[in-house]
Design a protein around this motif. Structure first.
Motif, PDB file in Angstrom:
ATOM      1  N   TYR A  50       4.093   6.594   6.930  1.00  0.00           N
ATOM      2  CA  TYR A  50       5.469   6.554   6.425  1.00  0.00           C
ATOM      3  C   TYR A  50       5.699   5.435   5.408  1.00  0.00           C
ATOM      4  N   MET A  51       4.670   4.656   5.118  1.00  0.00           N
ATOM      5  CA  MET A  51       4.806   3.527   4.196  1.00  0.00           C
ATOM      6  C   MET A  51       4.219   3.874   2.837  1.00  0.00           C
ATOM      7  N   PRO A  52       4.788   3.280   1.788  1.00  0.00           N
ATOM      8  CA  PRO A  52       4.198   3.494   0.461  1.00  0.00           C
ATOM      9  C   PRO A  52       2.758   2.968   0.434  1.00  0.00           C
ATOM     10  N   VAL A  53       1.925   3.583  -0.361  1.00  0.00           N
ATOM     11  CA  VAL A  53       0.503   3.242  -0.435  1.00  0.00           C
ATOM     12  C   VAL A  53       0.298   1.766  -0.770  1.00  0.00           C
ATOM     13  N   GLU A  54       1.087   1.243  -1.675  1.00  0.00           N
ATOM     14  CA  GLU A  54       0.893  -0.137  -2.125  1.00  0.00           C
ATOM     15  C   GLU A  54       1.514  -1.180  -1.190  1.00  0.00           C
ATOM     16  N   LEU A  56       0.784  -2.315   1.880  1.00  0.00           N
ATOM     17  CA  LEU A  56      -0.141  -3.257   2.506  1.00  0.00           C
ATOM     18  C   LEU A  56      -0.753  -4.223   1.498  1.00  0.00           C
ATOM     19  N   THR A  57      -1.148  -3.722   0.337  1.00  0.00           N
ATOM     20  CA  THR A  57      -1.744  -4.621  -0.659  1.00  0.00           C
ATOM     21  C   THR A  57      -0.718  -5.606  -1.204  1.00  0.00           C
ATOM     22  N   GLU A  58       0.500  -5.156  -1.433  1.00  0.00           N
ATOM     23  CA  GLU A  58       1.542  -6.060  -1.923  1.00  0.00           C
ATOM     24  C   GLU A  58       1.937  -7.089  -0.868  1.00  0.00           C
ATOM     25  N   THR A  59       2.008  -6.658   0.375  1.00  0.00           N
ATOM     26  CA  THR A  59       2.321  -7.588   1.465  1.00  0.00           C
ATOM     27  C   THR A  59       1.234  -8.642   1.589  1.00  0.00           C
ATOM     28  N   ARG A  60       0.003  -8.208   1.529  1.00  0.00           N
ATOM     29  CA  ARG A  60      -1.129  -9.147   1.623  1.00  0.00           C
ATOM     30  C   ARG A  60      -1.108 -10.157   0.476  1.00  0.00           C
TER      31      ARG A  60
END
Length: 135
Positions: A50-54, A56-60
């Motif tokens: 349910y989350m946008p693909v980016e 996790l990378t943006e959060t990291r």
């Protein structure tokens, strides 16, 4: 005095890591390496869909930037973001990187800590090096 210090960092609102970082600075030798480690808990597969693909990378990237900003205030410090269960991952990191001290912040224990255990409690019980708990 310690040469390789690990300071786990939590960005939870009720946790203040400043005292742990201050203690690490006081206990460090002039050449000590200080690592600020943040553990990102795994997100269940059903939730990731349910989350946008980016996301996790943006959060990291944002977490790494926060750690880097904190590390600027300490000599020979660096930030590192890893994934996993907080208590186990901190201990796994310590097993590989061999710190001689872990300085970990802890909140005041409540009933949920008696039943579930806290990250600090897990680290204190199982770490193979000295651990200072800061409240």
């Amino acid at each position: 005095m310690y040469h390789n210090i690990l300071v786990p960092i939590s960005f939870d609102a009720e946790r203040d890591s400043s005292a742990a970082m201050k203690l690490a600075r006081l206990l460090a030798t002039p050449q000590a390496q200080i690592t600020l480690l943040h553990v990102v808990e795994h997100i269940p597969d059903y939730a990731i869909s349910y989350m946008p693909v980016e996301y996790l990378t943006e959060t990291r990237k944002a977490l790494q930037a926060e750690l880097d900003a904190l590390a600027v205030g300490l000599p020979n410090a660096r930030g590192q973001v890893v994934e996993g269960h907080s208590g186990r991952t901190i201990l796994d990191w310590a097993e590989v990187n061999k710190p001689d001290l872990i300085v970990i912040a802890s909140h005041r224990p409540g009933m949920q800590d008696l039943l579930l255990g806290s990250t600090a409690t897990h680290v204190v019980r199982h770490a193979k090096c000295a651990v200072h708990v800061v409240r």
